[in-house]
Design an enzyme around this catalytic site. Structure first.
Site, PDB file in Angstrom:
ATOM      1  N   SER A   7     -62.095   0.484  28.236  1.00  0.00           N
ATOM      2  CA  SER A   7     -61.892   1.093  29.550  1.00  0.00           C
ATOM      3  C   SER A   7     -63.251   1.466  30.114  1.00  0.00           C
ATOM      4  CB  SER A   7     -60.975   2.313  29.443  1.00  0.00           C
ATOM      5  OG  SER A   7     -61.410   3.164  28.407  1.00  0.00           O
ATOM      6  N   GLU A   9     -65.382   3.905  33.096  1.00  0.00           N
ATOM      7  CA  GLU A   9     -65.301   5.097  33.941  1.00  0.00           C
ATOM      8  C   GLU A   9     -66.283   5.005  35.105  1.00  0.00           C
ATOM      9  OE1 GLU A   9     -65.051   8.850  31.818  1.00  0.00           O
ATOM     10  OE2 GLU A   9     -66.491   9.724  33.223  1.00  0.00           O
ATOM     11  N   ALA A  43     -64.666  19.262  39.790  1.00  0.00           N
ATOM     12  CA  ALA A  43     -63.906  20.515  39.804  1.00  0.00           C
ATOM     13  C   ALA A  43     -64.319  21.344  41.019  1.00  0.00           C
ATOM     14  CB  ALA A  43     -64.169  21.296  38.523  1.00  0.00           C
ATOM     15  N   ASP A  99     -65.465  21.909  34.695  1.00  0.00           N
ATOM     16  CA  ASP A  99     -66.505  22.944  34.653  1.00  0.00           C
ATOM     17  C   ASP A  99     -66.659  23.519  36.041  1.00  0.00           C
ATOM     18  OD1 ASP A  99     -67.385  22.751  31.942  1.00  0.00           O
ATOM     19  OD2 ASP A  99     -68.242  20.799  32.469  1.00  0.00           O
ATOM     20  N   HIS A 140     -67.637  21.081  21.706  1.00  0.00           N
ATOM     21  CA  HIS A 140     -67.833  21.514  23.094  1.00  0.00           C
ATOM     22  C   HIS A 140     -68.861  22.643  23.125  1.00  0.00           C
ATOM     23  CE1 HIS A 140     -66.859  23.524  26.911  1.00  0.00           C
ATOM     24  NE2 HIS A 140     -66.566  22.306  27.316  1.00  0.00           N
ATOM     25  N   GLN A 167     -66.498  12.783  24.336  1.00  0.00           N
ATOM     26  CA  GLN A 167     -67.812  12.955  24.951  1.00  0.00           C
ATOM     27  C   GLN A 167     -68.721  11.902  24.321  1.00  0.00           C
ATOM     28  OE1 GLN A 167     -69.760  13.459  27.309  1.00  0.00           O
ATOM     29  NE2 GLN A 167     -69.156  15.614  27.512  1.00  0.00           N
ATOM     30  N   PHE A 207     -78.304  15.191  31.398  1.00  0.00           N
ATOM     31  CA  PHE A 207     -76.848  15.168  31.156  1.00  0.00           C
ATOM     32  C   PHE A 207     -76.545  15.763  29.779  1.00  0.00           C
ATOM     33  CE2 PHE A 207     -75.379  11.151  33.752  1.00  0.00           C
ATOM     34  CZ  PHE A 207     -75.693  11.819  34.920  1.00  0.00           C
ATOM     35  N   HIS A 257     -64.724   3.380  25.474  1.00  0.00           N
ATOM     36  CA  HIS A 257     -64.629   3.823  26.873  1.00  0.00           C
ATOM     37  C   HIS A 257     -66.058   3.935  27.403  1.00  0.00           C
ATOM     38  CE1 HIS A 257     -62.958   6.082  30.338  1.00  0.00           C
ATOM     39  NE2 HIS A 257     -64.033   6.852  30.229  1.00  0.00           N
TER      40      HIS A 257
HETATM   41  P1  FAD Z   1     -60.629  22.420  27.091  1.00  0.00           P
HETATM   42  O1  FAD Z   1     -59.868  21.510  26.219  1.00  0.00           O
HETATM   43  O2  FAD Z   1     -59.868  23.492  27.805  1.00  0.00           O
HETATM   44  O3  FAD Z   1     -61.793  23.069  26.202  1.00  0.00           O
HETATM   45  C1  FAD Z   1     -62.858  23.792  26.816  1.00  0.00           C
HETATM   46  C2  FAD Z   1     -63.398  24.831  25.808  1.00  0.00           C
HETATM   47  O4  FAD Z   1     -62.437  25.853  25.608  1.00  0.00           O
HETATM   48  C3  FAD Z   1     -63.691  24.281  24.417  1.00  0.00           C
HETATM   49  O5  FAD Z   1     -64.771  25.018  23.896  1.00  0.00           O
HETATM   50  C4  FAD Z   1     -62.419  24.549  23.635  1.00  0.00           C
HETATM   51  O6  FAD Z   1     -62.667  24.652  22.242  1.00  0.00           O
HETATM   52  C5  FAD Z   1     -61.998  25.890  24.238  1.00  0.00           C
HETATM   53  N1  FAD Z   1     -60.542  26.045  24.306  1.00  0.00           N
HETATM   54  C6  FAD Z   1     -59.609  25.085  24.507  1.00  0.00           C
HETATM   55  N2  FAD Z   1     -58.377  25.634  24.547  1.00  0.00           N
HETATM   56  C7  FAD Z   1     -58.547  26.969  24.399  1.00  0.00           C
HETATM   57  C8  FAD Z   1     -57.639  28.065  24.383  1.00  0.00           C
HETATM   58  N3  FAD Z   1     -56.321  27.872  24.525  1.00  0.00           N
HETATM   59  N4  FAD Z   1     -58.153  29.315  24.234  1.00  0.00           N
HETATM   60  C9  FAD Z   1     -59.499  29.517  24.103  1.00  0.00           C
HETATM   61  N5  FAD Z   1     -60.405  28.503  24.092  1.00  0.00           N
HETATM   62  C10 FAD Z   1     -59.931  27.246  24.261  1.00  0.00           C
HETATM   63  N6  FAD Z   1     -65.418  17.297  34.019  1.00  0.00           N
HETATM   64  C11 FAD Z   1     -65.127  17.268  35.341  1.00  0.00           C
HETATM   65  O7  FAD Z   1     -65.324  18.272  36.042  1.00  0.00           O
HETATM   66  N7  FAD Z   1     -64.601  16.141  35.931  1.00  0.00           N
HETATM   67  C12 FAD Z   1     -64.345  15.013  35.214  1.00  0.00           C
HETATM   68  O8  FAD Z   1     -63.884  14.014  35.772  1.00  0.00           O
HETATM   69  C13 FAD Z   1     -64.630  15.018  33.812  1.00  0.00           C
HETATM   70  N8  FAD Z   1     -64.361  13.944  33.035  1.00  0.00           N
HETATM   71  C14 FAD Z   1     -64.558  14.011  31.674  1.00  0.00           C
HETATM   72  C15 FAD Z   1     -64.172  12.924  30.881  1.00  0.00           C
HETATM   73  C16 FAD Z   1     -64.349  12.974  29.499  1.00  0.00           C
HETATM   74  C17 FAD Z   1     -63.916  11.795  28.667  1.00  0.00           C
HETATM   75  C18 FAD Z   1     -64.953  14.115  28.903  1.00  0.00           C
HETATM   76  C19 FAD Z   1     -65.186  14.160  27.415  1.00  0.00           C
HETATM   77  C20 FAD Z   1     -65.325  15.195  29.691  1.00  0.00           C
HETATM   78  C21 FAD Z   1     -65.128  15.164  31.072  1.00  0.00           C
HETATM   79  N9  FAD Z   1     -65.456  16.234  31.902  1.00  0.00           N
HETATM   80  C22 FAD Z   1     -65.185  16.208  33.253  1.00  0.00           C
HETATM   81  C23 FAD Z   1     -66.104  17.427  31.334  1.00  0.00           C
HETATM   82  C24 FAD Z   1     -65.077  18.498  30.934  1.00  0.00           C
HETATM   83  O9  FAD Z   1     -64.352  18.931  32.059  1.00  0.00           O
HETATM   84  C25 FAD Z   1     -65.878  19.643  30.324  1.00  0.00           C
HETATM   85  O10 FAD Z   1     -66.381  19.265  29.063  1.00  0.00           O
HETATM   86  C26 FAD Z   1     -65.146  20.969  30.257  1.00  0.00           C
HETATM   87  O11 FAD Z   1     -66.116  21.988  29.944  1.00  0.00           O
HETATM   88  C27 FAD Z   1     -64.066  21.041  29.188  1.00  0.00           C
HETATM   89  O12 FAD Z   1     -62.979  20.313  29.514  1.00  0.00           O
HETATM   90  P2  FAD Z   1     -61.802  20.108  28.442  1.00  0.00           P
HETATM   91  O13 FAD Z   1     -60.709  19.415  29.127  1.00  0.00           O
HETATM   92  O14 FAD Z   1     -62.321  19.558  27.186  1.00  0.00           O
HETATM   93  O15 FAD Z   1     -61.410  21.673  28.214  1.00  0.00           O
END
Ligand code: FAD
Length: 277
Positions: A7, A9, A43, A99, A140, A167, A207, A257
């Protein structure tokens, strides 16, 4: 067509010229027969409509997967977007927390973490969407420890994620250790490594500092030698990435990916060398 899931991106172009460029990039990448193309989502940012436009355009030809981040958003906004995507035949979503943009003073939104977003998508749309979530071989940047990070990842899977994209990373062991930890926790969804081709040293370091990906010292030193030699740097980067992807596939990665940064050439050269087309 390869048995592997490949895939690619993109980020959403801001201008008509960027849209045309992306169209031509996709035409070139089609030789790989990607399973889908995903498009990032800023975001709380101004590019969200561009994500939608780009996805609708791609979906007319091939499967498209919008990234959807929940930070700074509401249930109503997210539901509307999901419904709009459904109307356009989209059936894959990359569900993320996102973020906060720097200097963001707006609300944090109704979901704190991606697991809540995944739960919401499942509750509202059932099994319509194939949901991808993010995974972090090098953890993370906000995580307090490795165990907690894997536990939170498990919550996203329990909430209904079908597969994950990692990541990017330059150390195959980090990925294989993640797979081992997930297997030990009974997490059995495919975890596809995210691959960042090397095209620009400064950009890569910038980055990587933000997202917590490690560029190993040996690699940084080698890349620095190519100051003012973009072609040399990219050729060396292709060697490094072909080697890394080869190790990942040989070790059982279910696919690749590519973070293309809206460029086709490096992805195509790496995949050609791997014999993927
Ligand atoms: P989460 O899964 O919510 O995790 C974030 C942090 O919180 C981690 O440290 C985790 O351990 C912790 N955590 C998770 N659940 C809980 C909980 N219930 N209670 C307490 N702590 C918790 N960002 C963008 O803005 N736009 C994009 O299009 C984008 N695309 C991405 C694509 C990929 C493949 C990847 C790997 C990242 C992408 N990101 C993007 C970045 C991503 O949004 C950031 O890394 C963000 O900081 C975390 O997103 P997440 O979905 O992993 O969050």
């Amino acid at each position: 067509m390869t048995a592997l899931s490949v895939s690619c991106e993109f980020f959403p172009p801001r201008s008509e010229k960027g849209m045309l460029n992306l169209h031509s990039v996709r035409q070139k990448l089609q030789v790989l027969k990607p399973e889908y193309y995903s498009v990032t989502f800023g975001a709380g940012g101004s590019t969200q409509e561009k994500t939608f436009e780009t996805i609708v355009q791609i979906q007319q030809q091939v499967d498209a997967a919008p990234h959807l981040s929940c930070i700074g958003s509401t249930r109503d906004n997210i539901l509307k977007l999901l419904q709009d995507y459904q109307k356009h035949g989209v059936h894959r979503i990359v569900a993320l927390r996102g973020d906060q943009p720097s200097g963001w003073a707006g609300p944090l939104g109704e979901f704190n973490h991606a697991n809540k977003l995944v739960e919401f998508i499942r509750a509202e749309t059932g099994s319509h969407f194939h949901i991808e979530v993010a995974a972090y071989p090098e953890f993370h940047p906000e995580s307090r420890n490795a165990k907690e990070d894997i536990n939170y990842f498990k919550q996203k899977v329990a909430a209904g994620a079908n597969s994950a994209i990692t990541q990017y990373f330059y150390n195959a062991d980090a990925y294989f250790r993640l797979l081992d930890s997930c297997a030990a926790q009974g997490i059995d969804i495919p975890i596809v490594p995210g691959i960042m081709p090397i095209s620009n040293y400064e950009q890569l370091i910038r980055f990587s500092n933000v997202c917590g990906a490690e560029v190993p010292r040996w690699l940084q030193w080698r890349l620095r030698d190519f100051e003012n030699d973009v072609a040399g740097l990219q050729a060396f980067g292709v060697d490094v990435m072909t080697d890394l992807c080869g190790q990942l596939l040989a070790g059982g990665a279910p696919g690749l990916h590519f973070y293309t940064l809206n460029q086709a050439e490096l992805t195509l050269t790496i995949t050609e060398r791997l014999g993927l087309y």
